[in-house]
Design a protein around this motif. Structure first.
Motif, mmCIF file in Angstrom:
data_model
loop_
_atom_site.group_PDB
_atom_site.id
_atom_site.type_symbol
_atom_site.label_atom_id
_atom_site.label_comp_id
_atom_site.label_asym_id
_atom_site.label_seq_id
_atom_site.Cartn_x
_atom_site.Cartn_y
_atom_site.Cartn_z
ATOM 1 N N TRP A 43 0.852 -1.186 0.000
ATOM 2 C CA TRP A 43 0.000 0.000 0.000
ATOM 3 C C TRP A 43 0.886 1.233 0.000
ATOM 4 C CZ3 TRP A 43 -5.028 0.241 -0.864
ATOM 5 C CH2 TRP A 43 -5.818 -0.885 -0.609
ATOM 6 N N LEU A 44 0.649 2.171 -0.925
ATOM 7 C CA LEU A 44 1.357 3.443 -0.951
ATOM 8 C C LEU A 44 0.556 4.491 -0.184
ATOM 9 C CD1 LEU A 44 2.528 3.425 -4.666
ATOM 10 C CD2 LEU A 44 3.785 2.691 -2.625
ATOM 11 N N ASN A 45 -0.744 4.454 -0.363
ATOM 12 C CA ASN A 45 -1.701 5.257 0.400
ATOM 13 C C ASN A 45 -3.067 4.621 0.180
ATOM 14 O OD1 ASN A 45 -2.997 6.485 -1.963
ATOM 15 N ND2 ASN A 45 -1.164 7.763 -2.118
ATOM 16 N N LYS A 46 -4.133 5.235 0.673
ATOM 17 C CA LYS A 46 -5.438 4.577 0.583
ATOM 18 C C LYS A 46 -5.978 4.471 -0.835
ATOM 19 C CE LYS A 46 -8.248 8.647 1.486
ATOM 20 N NZ LYS A 46 -9.297 9.193 2.333
ATOM 21 N N ASN A 47 -5.386 5.195 -1.788
ATOM 22 C CA ASN A 47 -5.852 5.150 -3.173
ATOM 23 C C ASN A 47 -4.825 4.634 -4.167
ATOM 24 O OD1 ASN A 47 -8.507 6.220 -2.739
ATOM 25 N ND2 ASN A 47 -7.518 8.176 -2.321
ATOM 26 N N ALA A 48 -3.688 4.126 -3.678
ATOM 27 C CA ALA A 48 -2.642 3.627 -4.576
ATOM 28 C C ALA A 48 -1.897 2.465 -3.941
ATOM 29 C CB ALA A 48 -1.656 4.747 -4.912
ATOM 30 N N LEU A 49 -1.532 1.499 -4.786
ATOM 31 C CA LEU A 49 -0.741 0.361 -4.331
ATOM 32 C C LEU A 49 0.273 -0.003 -5.390
ATOM 33 C CD1 LEU A 49 -2.006 -2.327 -5.958
ATOM 34 C CD2 LEU A 49 -3.797 -1.986 -4.280
ATOM 35 N N ARG A 50 1.286 -0.734 -4.979
ATOM 36 C CA ARG A 50 2.367 -1.156 -5.879
ATOM 37 C C ARG A 50 2.438 -2.659 -5.871
ATOM 38 N NH1 ARG A 50 5.668 0.850 -9.593
ATOM 39 N NH2 ARG A 50 7.804 0.156 -9.563
ATOM 40 N N SER A 51 2.576 -3.244 -7.060
ATOM 41 C CA SER A 51 2.664 -4.694 -7.188
ATOM 42 C C SER A 51 3.619 -5.053 -8.314
ATOM 43 C CB SER A 51 1.274 -5.264 -7.496
ATOM 44 O OG SER A 51 1.334 -6.661 -7.594
ATOM 45 N N CYS A 52 4.245 -6.224 -8.199
ATOM 46 C CA CYS A 52 5.135 -6.728 -9.240
ATOM 47 C C CYS A 52 4.672 -8.125 -9.642
ATOM 48 C CB CYS A 52 6.576 -6.783 -8.755
ATOM 49 S SG CYS A 52 7.258 -5.165 -8.329
ATOM 50 N N ASP A 53 4.902 -8.481 -10.893
ATOM 51 C CA ASP A 53 4.523 -9.818 -11.349
ATOM 52 C C ASP A 53 5.713 -10.775 -11.258
ATOM 53 O OD1 ASP A 53 6.159 -9.364 -13.571
ATOM 54 O OD2 ASP A 53 4.502 -9.008 -14.930
ATOM 55 N N ALA A 54 5.513 -11.987 -11.718
ATOM 56 C CA ALA A 54 6.547 -13.024 -11.634
ATOM 57 C C ALA A 54 7.789 -12.682 -12.448
ATOM 58 C CB ALA A 54 5.970 -14.362 -12.098
ATOM 59 N N ASN A 55 7.654 -11.795 -13.426
ATOM 60 C CA ASN A 55 8.790 -11.413 -14.260
ATOM 61 C C ASN A 55 9.505 -10.170 -13.750
ATOM 62 O OD1 ASN A 55 8.321 -13.511 -16.163
ATOM 63 N ND2 ASN A 55 6.603 -12.316 -16.958
ATOM 64 N N GLY A 56 9.069 -9.668 -12.596
ATOM 65 C CA GLY A 56 9.708 -8.498 -12.024
ATOM 66 C C GLY A 56 9.202 -7.183 -12.583
ATOM 67 N N HIS A 57 8.124 -7.216 -13.392
ATOM 68 C CA HIS A 57 7.529 -5.987 -13.903
ATOM 69 C C HIS A 57 6.631 -5.406 -12.814
ATOM 70 C CE1 HIS A 57 8.160 -8.311 -17.733
ATOM 71 N NE2 HIS A 57 8.941 -7.257 -17.869
ATOM 72 N N CYS A 58 6.915 -4.182 -12.414
ATOM 73 C CA CYS A 58 6.165 -3.550 -11.341
ATOM 74 C C CYS A 58 5.219 -2.499 -11.907
ATOM 75 C CB CYS A 58 7.112 -2.909 -10.336
ATOM 76 S SG CYS A 58 8.174 -4.125 -9.527
ATOM 77 N N ASP A 59 4.140 -2.285 -11.204
ATOM 78 C CA ASP A 59 3.133 -1.335 -11.633
ATOM 79 C C ASP A 59 2.529 -0.669 -10.401
ATOM 80 O OD1 ASP A 59 1.496 0.046 -13.397
ATOM 81 O OD2 ASP A 59 0.335 -1.698 -14.017
ATOM 82 N N THR A 60 2.239 0.606 -10.507
ATOM 83 C CA THR A 60 1.512 1.313 -9.470
ATOM 84 C C THR A 60 0.071 1.400 -9.938
ATOM 85 O OG1 THR A 60 3.444 2.594 -8.826
ATOM 86 C CG2 THR A 60 1.306 3.473 -8.189
ATOM 87 N N LEU A 61 -0.846 0.908 -9.105
ATOM 88 C CA LEU A 61 -2.256 0.887 -9.444
ATOM 89 C C LEU A 61 -3.016 1.897 -8.604
ATOM 90 C CD1 LEU A 61 -1.152 -2.333 -9.462
ATOM 91 C CD2 LEU A 61 -3.374 -2.544 -10.524
ATOM 92 N N SER A 62 -4.019 2.513 -9.208
ATOM 93 C CA SER A 62 -4.867 3.490 -8.524
ATOM 94 C C SER A 62 -6.300 3.002 -8.534
ATOM 95 C CB SER A 62 -4.806 4.840 -9.233
ATOM 96 O OG SER A 62 -3.490 5.318 -9.244
ATOM 97 N N ARG A 63 -7.048 3.452 -7.528
ATOM 98 C CA ARG A 63 -8.485 3.140 -7.522
ATOM 99 C C ARG A 63 -9.119 3.753 -8.752
ATOM 100 N NH1 ARG A 63 -10.352 1.181 -2.563
ATOM 101 N NH2 ARG A 63 -8.974 1.717 -0.840
ATOM 102 N N ARG A 64 -10.067 3.017 -9.359
ATOM 103 C CA ARG A 64 -10.797 3.564 -10.505
ATOM 104 C C ARG A 64 -12.045 4.253 -10.037
ATOM 105 N NH1 ARG A 64 -11.441 -0.813 -15.107
ATOM 106 N NH2 ARG A 64 -10.894 -2.456 -13.709
#
Length: 118
Positions: free
Chosen positions: A97-118
């Motif tokens: 969790w980065l904050n209540k409206n954003a999180l960070r995740s990485c996949d099995a290949n090490g590609h990371c993405d920051t996701l936001s609430r829609r």
């Protein structure tokens, strides 16, 4: 799934630095990221009923079930289960969790993405 190494102190520091994380459960662990999330590539929607819709264009798109395994106040692992039985029916995503409206995740290949609430 290649995991992200995050110690408890680092996750707590991230939450403190950005002004707090999501609500915690009774044990003080990170709450699951229920709702709709979109990153630069990946999107998913977690229902409170345990259902998930997952989209990673060109890689995977499915509806299935989800489970949340909290690890700290600011992190956990999101486990997605595909409906069709196969050797690769589980996908695991370390979430910070980065904050209540954003999180960070990485996949099995090490590609990371920051996701936001829609």
């Amino acid at each position: 799934m290649k995991g992200i190494v995050v110690s408890g102190w680092l996750a707590a520091g991230v939450c403190g630095a950005v002004g707090g994380c999501m609500a915690h459960d009774a044990q003080g662990k990170a709450a699951p990221p229920i709702e709709s999330w979109k990153g630069s590539v990946v999107a998913f929607e977690l229902g409170s009923d345990g259902r998930v819709s997952y989209k990673d264009p060109g890689v995977a798109e499915f509806a299935g079930r989800w489970e949340w395994l909290p690890t700290t106040q600011a992190a956990g692992t999101l486990v997605l289960t595909r409906p069709a039985p196969s050797s690769a029916n589980l996908l695991q995503f370390p979430i910070i969790w980065l904050n209540k409206n954003a999180l960070r995740s990485c996949d099995a290949n090490g590609h990371c993405d920051t996701l936001s609430r829609r």
